[in-house]
Design an enzyme around this catalytic site. Sequence first.
Site, PDB file in Angstrom:
ATOM      1  N   LYS A 179       0.824  -1.200   0.000  1.00  0.00           N
ATOM      2  CA  LYS A 179       0.000   0.000   0.000  1.00  0.00           C
ATOM      3  C   LYS A 179       0.865   1.259   0.000  1.00  0.00           C
ATOM      4  CE  LYS A 179      -1.279   1.625   3.660  1.00  0.00           C
ATOM      5  NZ  LYS A 179      -1.756   1.928   5.014  1.00  0.00           N
ATOM      6  N   THR A 180       1.846   1.276   0.907  1.00  0.00           N
ATOM      7  CA  THR A 180       2.714   2.436   0.991  1.00  0.00           C
ATOM      8  C   THR A 180       3.503   2.619  -0.304  1.00  0.00           C
ATOM      9  OG1 THR A 180       2.943   1.937   3.330  1.00  0.00           O
ATOM     10  CG2 THR A 180       4.441   3.551   2.431  1.00  0.00           C
TER      11      THR A 180
ATOM     12  N   ASP B 116      -4.179   8.531   3.049  1.00  0.00           N
ATOM     13  CA  ASP B 116      -3.780   7.195   3.492  1.00  0.00           C
ATOM     14  C   ASP B 116      -4.756   6.719   4.571  1.00  0.00           C
ATOM     15  OD1 ASP B 116      -2.230   4.942   3.750  1.00  0.00           O
ATOM     16  OD2 ASP B 116      -0.828   5.846   5.155  1.00  0.00           O
ATOM     17  N   GLU B 117      -4.885   5.423   4.775  1.00  0.00           N
ATOM     18  CA  GLU B 117      -5.754   4.865   5.826  1.00  0.00           C
ATOM     19  C   GLU B 117      -7.154   5.455   5.755  1.00  0.00           C
ATOM     20  OE1 GLU B 117      -4.499   2.457   7.432  1.00  0.00           O
ATOM     21  OE2 GLU B 117      -2.411   2.826   8.028  1.00  0.00           O
TER      22      GLU B 117
ATOM     23  N   ARG C 179       0.292  -8.727  10.787  1.00  0.00           N
ATOM     24  CA  ARG C 179       1.601  -8.098  11.012  1.00  0.00           C
ATOM     25  C   ARG C 179       2.741  -9.092  10.838  1.00  0.00           C
ATOM     26  NH1 ARG C 179       0.418  -4.082   9.400  1.00  0.00           N
ATOM     27  NH2 ARG C 179      -1.552  -5.105   9.012  1.00  0.00           N
TER      28      ARG C 179
ATOM     29  N   GLN D  17      -9.333  -3.241   7.832  1.00  0.00           N
ATOM     30  CA  GLN D  17      -8.436  -2.773   8.876  1.00  0.00           C
ATOM     31  C   GLN D  17      -8.939  -1.508   9.560  1.00  0.00           C
ATOM     32  OE1 GLN D  17      -4.084  -3.269   8.288  1.00  0.00           O
ATOM     33  NE2 GLN D  17      -4.628  -3.731   6.183  1.00  0.00           N
TER      34      GLN D  17
END
Length: 663
Positions: free
Chosen positions: A43-44, A235-236, A622, A267
Site C-alpha cells: 500500500k505504501t 492514506d488509511e 503483522r 483494517q
Amino acid sequence: MLPQLPSIAHVPDFAAELNEQQLAAVTTEARFSLVIAGAGSGKTRTLTYRVAWLLAHGVPGWRVLLLTFTNKAAREMLERVRKLVGPEAGDIWGGTFHSIANRILRRHAPLLGYRPGFSIMDTDDQKALIRNLVKKHIGKQSKTSPFPKGDTLLSLLSLAVNTMRPPEQTLREDFPQLLKHEDTILKIIADYTSRKREANTMDFDDLLANLHLLLEKHSEVRELYSRRFLHVLVDEYQDTNALQDRIIKQLCTGESTGLMAVGDDAQSIYSWRGAQVDHIFEFTKNFPGADVFKIETNYRSVPAILDISNAAIARNERRYVKTLRPARPPGNELPTVVPAPDNHTEAQFVAHTIRQLLDSGMKGREIAVLYRAHFHCLDVQMELTRQHIPFRITSGLRFFEQAHVKDVIAYLRLLANPYDEMAFRRIAAMLPRVGEASGSKMWQTWTQALKKHETECPDEPVRDFGGLMLPAVKVPPAAQASWSSFLATMSSLRPADHELTPAEMISRVLLDTEAYFTVHYENYEERLEDIEQLSRSMSDTESLDDFLAQVALLSEADRDHVEGNDDCVTLSTIHQAKGLEWKVVFIIFLGEGMFPHSRTIYSSDPREMEEETRLFYVAVTRAQDLLFLSYPRYNGHNPDSHFCPPSQFLTSLPPELYELGEA
DNA sequence: ACACAATATCTTTTT
DNA sequence: GATATTGTGT
C-alpha cells in the site's frame, strides 16, 4: 492528460517496479480514485509511487497534499518519495489531518475570532477543564442520581464533533442513559466551549472542526487551498471520520483537485474515534465517476499465516470482496496456538521462545509482542527484564504527557499565549499553598491585567511580566517568593534585544522549576535528563509556535526513530502496530473477555464485535514468518473471573490451520 | 475554606 | 502507576 515534463532528478521505471494492479492505480488518470489495498500488499509503495508519478508528470511538489494517519507515516512516505525522485519531494505538504489543520489555522485562525498564536490543549488540559466545570455546575454529587464524570462528557462531545452531529443528538443516540441530565450537560458543554475560546486554545477536535468551519465560511480561503492543491492523497482512508471526510470534500470538489484515497476496509479499527467504515463503502457515491482499484497480492506473510488472516476476517459479513493471494512460497511451520496455565506462565513462554529465537541468530527488532490493552504486557515486561532481553514499549503514557515535561512546556505556552488558562493553572499549582481556589482567583486577576495591557498597548506582547502582574495578582504569602521568581523568568524569556530559541527558553525555565522538581519528583535527575533530551531533539525548531505545535501533535510513536537501539523486541498495542510488520509476532492474552474485550461481548451493537474482529485481523497480518497465539487459562489480573476461556477468535479458527503448542 | 497527604480503585484503543 | 475520593492539618 497530464503534462509530460518531469521536474525531478530521477524518473523511476514504474512498469518494472510495480505489479500490474499497483501500476494501474499509480498511473490512473481518473480524477477520483479509491485504492483498496489488502494488508501487506504494498500500500505504501503504491502511494509513494503515485506521488512520484505525479511529480514525474510535471506536478510541483507544493501542489500535492498527502494526508496520513500518523506523522511518522507521513515522514516515512516523504522519505521514500525523496529516495525515488530526489529532493523535489521536499515541497510536498504531508502530515496528519490535525497537523495540516494546525498549519492552515496558524495563518487564518484570526478569521474565526482567535487571537494570533492560539495554543493546543492536550487531553489532560481538557480533562482538568471539564472536571472543573462539572464541579462548578453541580456542587455536591447526589447519591441517588450520580452525575456523569467529566471524561464521559468529553467523549460525548468528541464523538459529536467528529461525527458532525449536535451534542443533543449524540446524547440521545449514543448516551441515552445520560438523558436525565441533558440540561446540565449541555450547559457544561457550552461553558467548556466558551472557556476554550477565552483561553485562545483549541483542543484536538477543534483543530479539525475549525478547519472545516474556516473552509466553509471563508470561500476565499477554501479557494486558496483547493486551487493550490492539484492532488490530494489520503492514506488509511478507512479510518477517516465524518469531519475529516467533509474536509477532504471541501478541498477536492470545488475546482479540479484530484483525490486518491487508499485504505483497507478490513483494517478499520478507530470507530471509537468517530471513524466510519461507510466512507470507504460509499466512496463511489460521494465522488461520482471514481475508479476503484484493488491490490490483492500479499508480499508479507507466508501462506499459512495468510490462511489464518483470511479465516479471521471471514467472520465479518460486510466487506469489500477481495482475496489476498500469497506471493511467498509456503514455509515449514504452521502458526502455533498456545494455551498457558496462567498469565505468568504465558509470559515465561513468550520470553523463553524469544530467547531461543535470539540465540538462533534472529534480531530483536524482528520480533514483536502484540496485545489488546497496555496492561496485558505487564507480565511479559517483567519476564523480559528478568531474562535480560532488551525491549521497547510503545507505552500508554507518552513522553510529552509526563508531568515534568508539561510543567516546563506550560511556561512556553503561556508566553506564546498569555490567555492559556490551562497552562497558567498548571504553573500556579506549582506554587506553595496554591491549589484550585487561589488558582482561580489568580487567573481572574491575571486576565484582567492582560486585557488592561491590551487596551493600553495594543499588539504589544507582554515583556515585563513582573511590572504588569506583581501589583495585579494577589498570591498567598507563602507563594510570594516563587511567584516573583516565576514572573522574572517569564520576562527573561522575551528579552528586548533578541529572540530566544525554544531550547534556550527551556534551559531558563529549568532554572526556575528545578527546585520544585527536586522536592516533588523522586527521580528528578531522570526527569531533568528527559527535558534536556526534549530540547536537544527539537533543537532545529526555531519558532516557538512550531515547537509547541510539535509537542502537542507528535505522539510517542512518531518519535521512535530518535532512539537508537534497534535490537530491541517491540511490545505494542495492536492499534499502534498498524502498518508495521515483523518476522515473528506473538499475540498474547487471547482470552475471551480480554480480546475480544468483555464490553464488546455484551454489547448489543454487532458492529462492535466486527471491529474487534478487524483488530484481530490487523494483529495477525503483522506477521511475516512465525505467529504465536497464546492465552492464559487462569488470569490473575482479573479479580472477578480468574478462569479465562480461549478467545472466540481462536475457537472459531479451523483446527487444521494451526498446531497446538505447550507453555 | 483551603491545601495537601493518604488511601482505594482500576485499567481499550489515540490525534 | 495514575487517578478519584476521603481524611487531616493550616
